[in-house]
Design an enzyme around this catalytic site. Structure first.
Site, mmCIF file in Angstrom:
data_model
loop_
_atom_site.group_PDB
_atom_site.id
_atom_site.type_symbol
_atom_site.label_atom_id
_atom_site.label_comp_id
_atom_site.label_asym_id
_atom_site.label_seq_id
_atom_site.Cartn_x
_atom_site.Cartn_y
_atom_site.Cartn_z
ATOM 1 N N ARG A 1 0.815 -1.210 0.000
ATOM 2 C CA ARG A 1 0.000 0.000 0.000
ATOM 3 C C ARG A 1 0.852 1.266 0.000
ATOM 4 N NH1 ARG A 1 -2.405 -4.082 2.641
ATOM 5 N NH2 ARG A 1 -1.321 -3.557 4.553
ATOM 6 N N GLU B 1 6.399 -10.434 13.847
ATOM 7 C CA GLU B 1 5.872 -11.023 15.064
ATOM 8 C C GLU B 1 5.909 -12.549 14.978
ATOM 9 O OE1 GLU B 1 3.050 -8.984 13.125
ATOM 10 O OE2 GLU B 1 4.772 -7.714 13.465
#
Length: 179
Positions: free
Chosen positions: A62, A99
């Site tokens: 994006r 993560e």
């Protein structure tokens, strides 16, 4: 339907995407609205009024949409920083932690010239890992990051703190609590 007056008003939240417990902040609704999209681009540029940039780098994916529009407004070049294996030609790579594992981003080895002033753009600042990797790539090519601009900051995930610890100027249009 209430009038949309802030960037946050244009962003849709999708619960439990891509997995349970995540509140996905979807900027495609912002991009789809001409007023919202123009507002976002104008606000991303506002803190850098009068600052000279040679290039805008956008982080996949994006950040390409936002970065391209920002580069157009600044009359500068645009450089994509992509996931590993997506760019043709010679590249340099930077590995970073997620993560749930690790990832690699790349930039063409001739995309930034030494001494060029660069604005880094993306839609979302979470942990800051992708942005930090992008900054390191630009710096390895001799570029100087003048600012990092995001639509959304998720402060609880520490990305802003991480980038500011690198002496980066960080600008975000809105914040959301949680992940």
């Amino acid at each position: 339907m209430p009038r949309k007056t802030e960037i946050k008003d244009y962003i849709r939240t999708i619960v439990d995407f891509p997995h349970e417990g995540i509140m996905f902040r979807d900027v495609t609704t912002l991009f789809a609205d001409p007023r919202g999209f123009r507002m976002a681009i104008d606000q991303l540029l506002h803190p850098y009024a009068g600052v000279r940039f040679d290039k805008v780098v956008g982080l996949e994916a994006r950040g390409f949409i936002l970065g391209g529009a920002v580069a157009h407004q600044l009359s500068t070049g645009f450089v994509p920083i992509r996931k590993k294996g997506k760019l043709p030609g010679a590249v340099i790579s930077e590995e970073y932690q997620l993560e749930y594992g690790e990832a690699v981003v790349e930039i063409h080895d001739d995309a930034i010239e030494a001494g060029e002033k660069v604005l880094l753009v993306d839609d979302l600042l979470a942990t800051g890992g992708t942005a930090e990797a992008g900054i390191k790539l630009v710096e390895r090519l001799g570029g100087e990051i003048i600012g990092c601009a995001f639509v959304i900051d998720l402060p609880e995930l520490g990305g802003r703190t991480r980038l500011e610890a690198m002496d980066m100027d960080v600008h975000a249009l809105c914040t959301f609590d949680g992940a």
